[in-house]
Design an enzyme around this catalytic site. Structure first.
Site, PDB file in Angstrom:
ATOM      1  N   ARG A 106       0.888  -1.183   0.000  1.00 38.88           N
ATOM      2  CA  ARG A 106       0.000   0.000   0.000  1.00 38.88           C
ATOM      3  C   ARG A 106       0.914   1.217   0.000  1.00 38.88           C
ATOM      4  O   ARG A 106       1.705   1.401   0.931  1.00 38.88           O
ATOM      5  CB  ARG A 106      -0.894  -0.006   1.235  1.00 38.88           C
ATOM      6  CG  ARG A 106      -1.638   1.296   1.414  1.00 38.88           C
ATOM      7  CD  ARG A 106      -2.724   1.224   2.437  1.00 38.88           C
ATOM      8  NE  ARG A 106      -3.885   0.514   1.915  1.00 38.88           N
ATOM      9  CZ  ARG A 106      -5.110   0.588   2.437  1.00 38.88           C
ATOM     10  NH1 ARG A 106      -5.326   1.344   3.500  1.00 38.88           N
ATOM     11  NH2 ARG A 106      -6.108  -0.085   1.911  1.00 38.88           N
ATOM     12  N   HIS A 133      -7.241   1.086  -6.519  1.00 37.56           N
ATOM     13  CA  HIS A 133      -7.461   0.171  -5.389  1.00 37.56           C
ATOM     14  C   HIS A 133      -8.120  -1.105  -5.951  1.00 37.56           C
ATOM     15  O   HIS A 133      -9.304  -1.377  -5.677  1.00 37.56           O
ATOM     16  CB  HIS A 133      -8.339   0.842  -4.331  1.00 37.56           C
ATOM     17  CG  HIS A 133      -8.319   0.187  -2.988  1.00 37.56           C
ATOM     18  ND1 HIS A 133      -7.549  -0.941  -2.711  1.00 37.56           N
ATOM     19  CD2 HIS A 133      -8.979   0.488  -1.832  1.00 37.56           C
ATOM     20  CE1 HIS A 133      -7.750  -1.290  -1.450  1.00 37.56           C
ATOM     21  NE2 HIS A 133      -8.608  -0.447  -0.891  1.00 37.56           N
ATOM     22  N   ASP A 223     -17.480   7.226  -1.198  1.00 35.81           N
ATOM     23  CA  ASP A 223     -16.200   7.026  -0.510  1.00 35.81           C
ATOM     24  C   ASP A 223     -15.874   8.359   0.161  1.00 35.81           C
ATOM     25  O   ASP A 223     -16.493   9.393  -0.140  1.00 35.81           O
ATOM     26  CB  ASP A 223     -15.118   6.611  -1.534  1.00 35.81           C
ATOM     27  CG  ASP A 223     -13.784   6.254  -0.864  1.00 35.81           C
ATOM     28  OD1 ASP A 223     -13.762   6.063   0.374  1.00 35.81           O
ATOM     29  OD2 ASP A 223     -12.764   6.172  -1.574  1.00 35.81           O
ATOM     30  N   CYS A 262     -16.346   1.531   0.511  1.00 35.05           N
ATOM     31  CA  CYS A 262     -15.187   0.664   0.794  1.00 35.05           C
ATOM     32  C   CYS A 262     -14.773   0.715   2.262  1.00 35.05           C
ATOM     33  O   CYS A 262     -14.093  -0.191   2.726  1.00 35.05           O
ATOM     34  CB  CYS A 262     -14.018   1.042  -0.117  1.00 35.05           C
ATOM     35  SG  CYS A 262     -13.372   2.702   0.187  1.00 35.05           S
ATOM     36  N   ARG A 290     -13.649  -8.747   1.230  1.00 33.36           N
ATOM     37  CA  ARG A 290     -12.222  -8.489   1.005  1.00 33.36           C
ATOM     38  C   ARG A 290     -11.426  -9.757   1.315  1.00 33.36           C
ATOM     39  O   ARG A 290     -10.476 -10.102   0.613  1.00 33.36           O
ATOM     40  CB  ARG A 290     -11.724  -7.335   1.907  1.00 33.36           C
ATOM     41  CG  ARG A 290     -12.280  -5.971   1.581  1.00 33.36           C
ATOM     42  CD  ARG A 290     -11.799  -5.449   0.230  1.00 33.36           C
ATOM     43  NE  ARG A 290     -10.364  -5.428   0.091  1.00 33.36           N
ATOM     44  CZ  ARG A 290      -9.550  -4.450   0.511  1.00 33.36           C
ATOM     45  NH1 ARG A 290     -10.055  -3.389   1.081  1.00 33.36           N
ATOM     46  NH2 ARG A 290      -8.237  -4.521   0.324  1.00 33.36           N
TER      47      ARG A 290
HETATM   48  N1   CP Z   1     -11.224  -0.364   2.221  1.00 31.06           N
HETATM   49  C1   CP Z   1      -9.972  -0.445   2.660  1.00 31.06           C
HETATM   50  O1   CP Z   1      -9.024  -0.646   1.879  1.00 31.06           O
HETATM   51  O2   CP Z   1      -9.848  -0.344   4.000  1.00 31.06           O
HETATM   52  P1   CP Z   1      -8.494  -0.188   4.823  1.00 31.06           P
HETATM   53  O3   CP Z   1      -7.937   1.163   4.487  1.00 31.06           O
HETATM   54  O4   CP Z   1      -8.899  -0.314   6.247  1.00 31.06           O
HETATM   55  O5   CP Z   1      -7.544  -1.263   4.383  1.00 31.06           O
HETATM   56  N1  NVA Z   2     -10.097   6.602  -1.199  1.00 29.39           N
HETATM   57  C1  NVA Z   2      -9.662   6.162   0.108  1.00 29.39           C
HETATM   58  C2  NVA Z   2      -9.844   4.687   0.232  1.00 29.39           C
HETATM   59  C3  NVA Z   2      -9.447   4.099   1.538  1.00 29.39           C
HETATM   60  C4  NVA Z   2      -9.591   2.613   1.574  1.00 29.39           C
HETATM   61  C5  NVA Z   2      -8.219   6.525   0.345  1.00 29.39           C
HETATM   62  O1  NVA Z   2      -7.394   6.430  -0.587  1.00 29.39           O
HETATM   63  O2  NVA Z   2      -7.903   6.939   1.450  1.00 29.39           O
END
Ligand code: CP
Ligand code: NVA
Length: 304
Positions: A106, A133, A223, A262, A290
């Site tokens: 990530r 994502h 989101d 999400c 997930r």
């Molecule tokens: N939706 C999602 O990716 O959640 P986290 O940021 O908690 O991993």
């Molecule tokens: N769009 C959000 C998603 C988190 C899972 C971010 O990038 O923070």
């Protein structure tokens, strides 16, 4: 599902058959897990996870998924690695490839994933970057399949920020031939190239009006307005109150429309409590999925 790609950095790496195959595999793994637990398909395999940003779902679903398939996951916050002290992506990827069977990262900049994948001999999975994502969208489309039993003819309304999740959702929609209507304020539209590519396979409309987007929609998605990489408090003014998913907006969609997010969610910003905690919301199944999609993806990339 056999995949042609070594990595999953974006859903553009999958063809429709592979995308739909991964969703079917996820549904089978979920059923198997609930009945008698999963077979140890990934016995003795390890996944290294690198997190430059916080995570709840991605971290726990990947780690638990590896464990339930008989494998092991190692969690590294980016400060725990020499990346934080300037070791190159190239050297990091080459080193980790000697120990581990797969790397999930990530990251802030998507480019770091490209660099890691160029030099890694093991699969690289995007656990969220500033632009995509893909793992989230696998779970989202699995959830849509479970709830609606089909993809053909469905319409998704995306409301709010045309962000990383929205970009991946456009790819997901194109791979499943679901149409999308995306309502964002001016200047917050999703990525132009992804839109152009996705429109080759499905209808995607951009609008600034959430009521146009939700008309006849089967799925309504929101989101956060401030993604982890985008925390300027002034952004809020552009989104509120117009782009909040509330009961009135949900009523404009089909009667049996579902609400998806999400997570993490900010209640009463991008969505009201009455919607996210209401009967049309499927966010907890979405979050659970997930785990199952992560497993299908890991099996496809590691076990192939
Ligand atoms: N939706 C999602 O990716 O959640 P986290 O940021 O908690 O991993
Ligand atoms: N769009 C959000 C998603 C988190 C899972 C971010 O990038 O923070």
């Amino acid at each position: 599902m056999k995949l042609k790609t070594k990595n999953l950095l974006t859903l553009a790496e999958l063809n429709p058959k592979e995308f739909l195959g991964l969703i079917n595999d996820s549904i089978k793994l979920k059923k198997e897990f609930k009945k008698k637990g999963n077979r140890p398909i990934l016995k003795n395999k390890t996944l290294t996870m690198i997190f430059q940003k916080p995570s709840t779902r991605t971290r726990v679903s990947f780690e638990t998924g590896m464990f339930q398939l008989g494998g092991h996951a190692i969690n590294l916050s980016s400060n725990d690695t020499q990346l934080s002290r300037g070791e190159s992506a190239e050297d990091t990827a080459k080193t980790l490839s000697r120990y581990t069977d797969c790397i999930m990262a990530r990251v802030y900049e998507h480019d770091l994933l490209e660099k890691l994948s160029k030099h890694s001999t093991v699969p690289i999975i995007n656990g969220l970057s500033d632009t995509f994502h893909p793992c989230q969208i696998l779970a989202d489309f699995m959830t849509i399949k479970e709830k609606k039993k089909k993809f053909k003819g469905l319409k998704i309304a995306w409301i709010g920020d045309g962000n990383n999740v929205c970009n991946s959702m456009m790819y997901g929609a194109s791979l499943s031939e679901v149409s999308m209507s995306i309502a964002t304020p001016k200047g917050f539209e999703p990525d132009k190239n992804v839109l152009k590519e996705s429109k080759k396979l499905t209808d995607i409309e951009l609008t600034t009006d959430p009521f146009i987007a939700t008309q006849n929609a089967d799925v309504v998605v929101s989101d956060t307005f401030s993604s982890i990489h985008n925390r300027d408090p002034k952004r809020m003014k552009k989104f509120l109150p117009k782009y909040q998913v509330n009961s009135k907006l949900m009523k404009n969609a089909k009667k049996d429309a579902i609400f998806m997010h999400c997570l993490p969610a900010k209640r009463n910003q991008e969505v009201t409590s009455s919607v996210i905690d209401g009967i049309q919301s499927v966010v907890w199944d979405e979050a659970e999925n997930r785990l199952h999609t992560q497993k299908a993806l890991l099996v496809a990339l590691i076990h192939a």
